[in-house]
Design a protein around this motif. Structure first.
Motif, PDB file in Angstrom:
ATOM      1  N   ASP A  22       0.833  -1.197   0.000  1.00 19.43           N
ATOM      2  CA  ASP A  22       0.000   0.000   0.000  1.00 19.43           C
ATOM      3  C   ASP A  22       0.871   1.251   0.000  1.00 19.43           C
ATOM      4  N   GLU A  23       0.396   2.297  -0.637  1.00 17.30           N
ATOM      5  CA  GLU A  23       1.144   3.562  -0.719  1.00 17.30           C
ATOM      6  C   GLU A  23       1.310   4.249   0.638  1.00 17.30           C
ATOM      7  N   GLU A  24       0.510   3.862   1.622  1.00 16.10           N
ATOM      8  CA  GLU A  24       0.623   4.463   2.952  1.00 16.10           C
ATOM      9  C   GLU A  24       1.785   3.903   3.771  1.00 16.10           C
ATOM     10  N   TYR A  25       2.497   2.928   3.222  1.00 15.55           N
ATOM     11  CA  TYR A  25       3.692   2.427   3.904  1.00 15.55           C
ATOM     12  C   TYR A  25       4.889   3.263   3.482  1.00 15.55           C
ATOM     13  N   GLY A  26       5.791   3.467   4.429  1.00 20.69           N
ATOM     14  CA  GLY A  26       7.090   4.039   4.126  1.00 20.69           C
ATOM     15  C   GLY A  26       8.143   3.011   4.484  1.00 20.69           C
ATOM     16  N   VAL A  27       9.263   3.025   3.788  1.00 22.32           N
ATOM     17  CA  VAL A  27      10.352   2.111   4.113  1.00 22.32           C
ATOM     18  C   VAL A  27      11.269   2.824   5.096  1.00 22.32           C
ATOM     19  N   ARG A  28      11.437   2.211   6.265  1.00 24.13           N
ATOM     20  CA  ARG A  28      12.275   2.789   7.318  1.00 24.13           C
ATOM     21  C   ARG A  28      13.203   1.720   7.866  1.00 24.13           C
ATOM     22  N   SER A  29      14.350   2.139   8.334  1.00 25.71           N
ATOM     23  CA  SER A  29      15.247   1.235   9.049  1.00 25.71           C
ATOM     24  C   SER A  29      14.793   1.172  10.493  1.00 25.71           C
ATOM     25  N   ILE A  30      14.628  -0.045  10.991  1.00 27.71           N
ATOM     26  CA  ILE A  30      14.182  -0.236  12.368  1.00 27.71           C
ATOM     27  C   ILE A  30      15.172  -1.132  13.102  1.00 27.71           C
ATOM     28  N   GLN A  31      15.133  -1.042  14.420  1.00 30.86           N
ATOM     29  CA  GLN A  31      16.027  -1.836  15.249  1.00 30.86           C
ATOM     30  C   GLN A  31      15.351  -3.137  15.656  1.00 30.86           C
ATOM     31  N   LEU A  32      16.056  -4.247  15.474  1.00 35.11           N
ATOM     32  CA  LEU A  32      15.571  -5.552  15.910  1.00 35.11           C
ATOM     33  C   LEU A  32      16.355  -5.994  17.134  1.00 35.11           C
ATOM     34  N   VAL A  33      15.685  -6.686  18.025  1.00 31.08           N
ATOM     35  CA  VAL A  33      16.318  -7.206  19.231  1.00 31.08           C
ATOM     36  C   VAL A  33      17.445  -8.159  18.822  1.00 31.08           C
ATOM     37  N   GLY A  34      18.621  -7.963  19.420  1.00 28.49           N
ATOM     38  CA  GLY A  34      19.753  -8.859  19.181  1.00 28.49           C
ATOM     39  C   GLY A  34      20.553  -8.564  17.932  1.00 28.49           C
ATOM     40  N   ARG A  35      20.255  -7.486  17.227  1.00 33.49           N
ATOM     41  CA  ARG A  35      20.987  -7.123  16.012  1.00 33.49           C
ATOM     42  C   ARG A  35      21.518  -5.708  16.169  1.00 33.49           C
ATOM     43  N   GLU A  36      22.770  -5.519  15.843  1.00 32.43           N
ATOM     44  CA  GLU A  36      23.369  -4.191  15.953  1.00 32.43           C
ATOM     45  C   GLU A  36      22.913  -3.263  14.836  1.00 32.43           C
TER      46      GLU A  36
END
Length: 163
Positions: free
Chosen positions: A107-121
């Motif tokens: 959907d066009e209402e999504y944006g691509v963002r970098s997010i932090q995941l648990v256990g990953r730097e």
């Protein structure tokens, strides 16, 4: 969903050339091949209908996020919510062609963002929702019981129209 263990790919991997990301994918690193998914894309049959294969996956958790019900939609949105955790999958080994398919499908209402995941730097990209959401959490088991077969058919029809 894999339930915590990595799954091997099924089928041949499409062209793995260096991507030239444009549009909302332009913020991605040139060699981005991972994507955190938390909604309908965590179901193997949905990925197979869209991509023609099941990428390698591993269970992942996004910190300070929640998977929200979206008004008048069967799929969810990932939104910021301090103190919450959102479970999903990390798709690995995505090709530029697969990124293009997913981007066109979303959907066009999504944006691509970098997010932090648990256990990953290093942060990883995800499609996050940028519009109004419900107060309710989206539950994959409810989606699977009520919507999954029809959604798989919708994905297969959409993919056939793209080819």
């Amino acid at each position: 969903m894999t339930g915590g263990t990595a799954r091997r790919s099924s089928g041949a991997r499409p062209d793995a050339a260096v991507p030239v990301f444009t549009g909302r994918l332009s913020s991605l690193p040139q060699r981005a091949d991972q994507l955190f998914v938390y909604g309908t894309l965590q179901f193997g049959p949905v990925l197979e209908a869209l991509l023609g294969r099941l990428p390698d996956t591993e269970f992942a958790v996004a910190r300070d996020r929640r998977v929200a019900v979206l008004p008048q939609r069967v799929y969810p949105g990932l939104v910021a919510e301090p103190g919450r955790m959102a479970g999903g999958l990390l798709l690995r080994g995505l090709t530029p062609a697969e990124w293009a398919i997913i981007d066109a499908f979303e959907d066009e209402e999504y944006g691509v963002r970098s997010i932090q995941l648990v256990g990953r730097e290093e942060p990883v990209p995800s499609f996050v929702w940028t519009a109004v959401v419900s107060e309710a959490d989206w539950l994959p088991e409810v989606f699977a019981a009520d919507q999954l077969p029809g959604y798989i058919a919708l994905c297969a029809r959409w993919r056939a129209e793209q080819d």
